[in-house]
Design a protein around this motif. Structure first.
Motif, PDB file in Angstrom:
ATOM      1  N   LYS A 111     -31.754  55.194 -41.997  1.00  0.00           N
ATOM      2  CA  LYS A 111     -33.072  55.743 -41.661  1.00  0.00           C
ATOM      3  C   LYS A 111     -32.963  56.704 -40.476  1.00  0.00           C
ATOM      4  O   LYS A 111     -33.551  57.788 -40.480  1.00  0.00           O
ATOM      5  CB  LYS A 111     -34.050  54.609 -41.337  1.00  0.00           C
ATOM      6  N   GLU A 114     -31.458  59.856 -41.647  1.00  0.00           N
ATOM      7  CA  GLU A 114     -32.458  60.624 -42.399  1.00  0.00           C
ATOM      8  C   GLU A 114     -33.376  61.391 -41.446  1.00  0.00           C
ATOM      9  O   GLU A 114     -33.671  62.570 -41.649  1.00  0.00           O
ATOM     10  CB  GLU A 114     -33.284  59.665 -43.264  1.00  0.00           C
ATOM     11  N   TRP A 115     -33.818  60.739 -40.379  1.00  0.00           N
ATOM     12  CA  TRP A 115     -34.694  61.384 -39.411  1.00  0.00           C
ATOM     13  C   TRP A 115     -33.974  62.526 -38.687  1.00  0.00           C
ATOM     14  O   TRP A 115     -34.567  63.577 -38.437  1.00  0.00           O
ATOM     15  CB  TRP A 115     -35.210  60.381 -38.401  1.00  0.00           C
ATOM     16  N   GLU A 117     -31.460  64.310 -39.840  1.00  0.00           N
ATOM     17  CA  GLU A 117     -31.319  65.415 -40.792  1.00  0.00           C
ATOM     18  C   GLU A 117     -32.646  66.143 -40.974  1.00  0.00           C
ATOM     19  O   GLU A 117     -32.669  67.367 -41.062  1.00  0.00           O
ATOM     20  CB  GLU A 117     -30.784  64.887 -42.123  1.00  0.00           C
ATOM     21  N   ARG A 118     -33.742  65.410 -41.000  1.00  0.00           N
ATOM     22  CA  ARG A 118     -35.062  66.029 -41.118  1.00  0.00           C
ATOM     23  C   ARG A 118     -35.340  66.920 -39.901  1.00  0.00           C
ATOM     24  O   ARG A 118     -35.931  67.981 -40.039  1.00  0.00           O
ATOM     25  CB  ARG A 118     -36.128  64.945 -41.247  1.00  0.00           C
ATOM     26  N   VAL A 121     -33.980  70.394 -40.269  1.00  0.00           N
ATOM     27  CA  VAL A 121     -34.680  71.240 -41.219  1.00  0.00           C
ATOM     28  C   VAL A 121     -35.854  71.935 -40.552  1.00  0.00           C
ATOM     29  O   VAL A 121     -36.185  73.057 -40.893  1.00  0.00           O
ATOM     30  CB  VAL A 121     -35.149  70.417 -42.443  1.00  0.00           C
ATOM     31  N   ARG A 122     -36.484  71.278 -39.620  1.00  0.00           N
ATOM     32  CA  ARG A 122     -37.687  71.831 -38.974  1.00  0.00           C
ATOM     33  C   ARG A 122     -37.378  73.046 -38.172  1.00  0.00           C
ATOM     34  O   ARG A 122     -36.498  73.397 -37.636  1.00  0.00           O
ATOM     35  CB  ARG A 122     -38.328  70.794 -38.063  1.00  0.00           C
TER      36      ARG A 122
END
Length: 122
Positions: A111, A114-115, A117-118, A121-122
């Motif tokens: 998790k 995942e955060w 990696e997110r 993207v921003r």
């Protein structure tokens, strides 16, 4: 480079870190000359001994070296050394506390990844 006289960070460290930033950003390339102690002290209105102390941190770290009678130069391999040093600092200052807090909150590594990696993207 900017010197913040109100900062808790000592001026000599600000000089050292500022030059590191300039080396990493390509302002001063490897084997290129950096400003002299006199130039630094005059430009930033700081004591020459303070500027020298900041430069000596870079000398001790193998980031810059002195050519007698000519000045201070960025060493070959300095960028890689700085990246490795800053990555280790990043790990200790940000990743370890992040992981410790994630453990306290029962956030699974997947998790957390995942955060992260997110966030890229921003």
């Amino acid at each position: 480079m900017k010197i913040d006289f109100q900062s808790q960070t000592p001026i000599f460290l600000q000089v050292s870190q500022g030059l590191e930033d300039e080396i990493l950003s390509g302002i001063y390339g490897e084997e290129e000359q950096i400003p002299s102690i006199t130039e630094l002290s005059a430009n930033y209105k700081i004591n020459p001994a303070t500027a020298l102390k900041g430069i000596n941190l870079l000398v001790d770290g193998g980031i810059v070296y002195k050519k007698r009678g000519i000045g201070m130069f960025v060493a070959s391999g300095a960028v890689q050394k700085l990246k490795e040093k800053r990555q280790e600092e990043f790990y200790n200052q940000y990743i370890l506390p992040l992981v410790q807090e994630a453990k306290r909150l029962d956030i699974e590594p997947a998790k957390l990844q995942e955060w992260i990696e997110r966030g890229f993207v921003r």
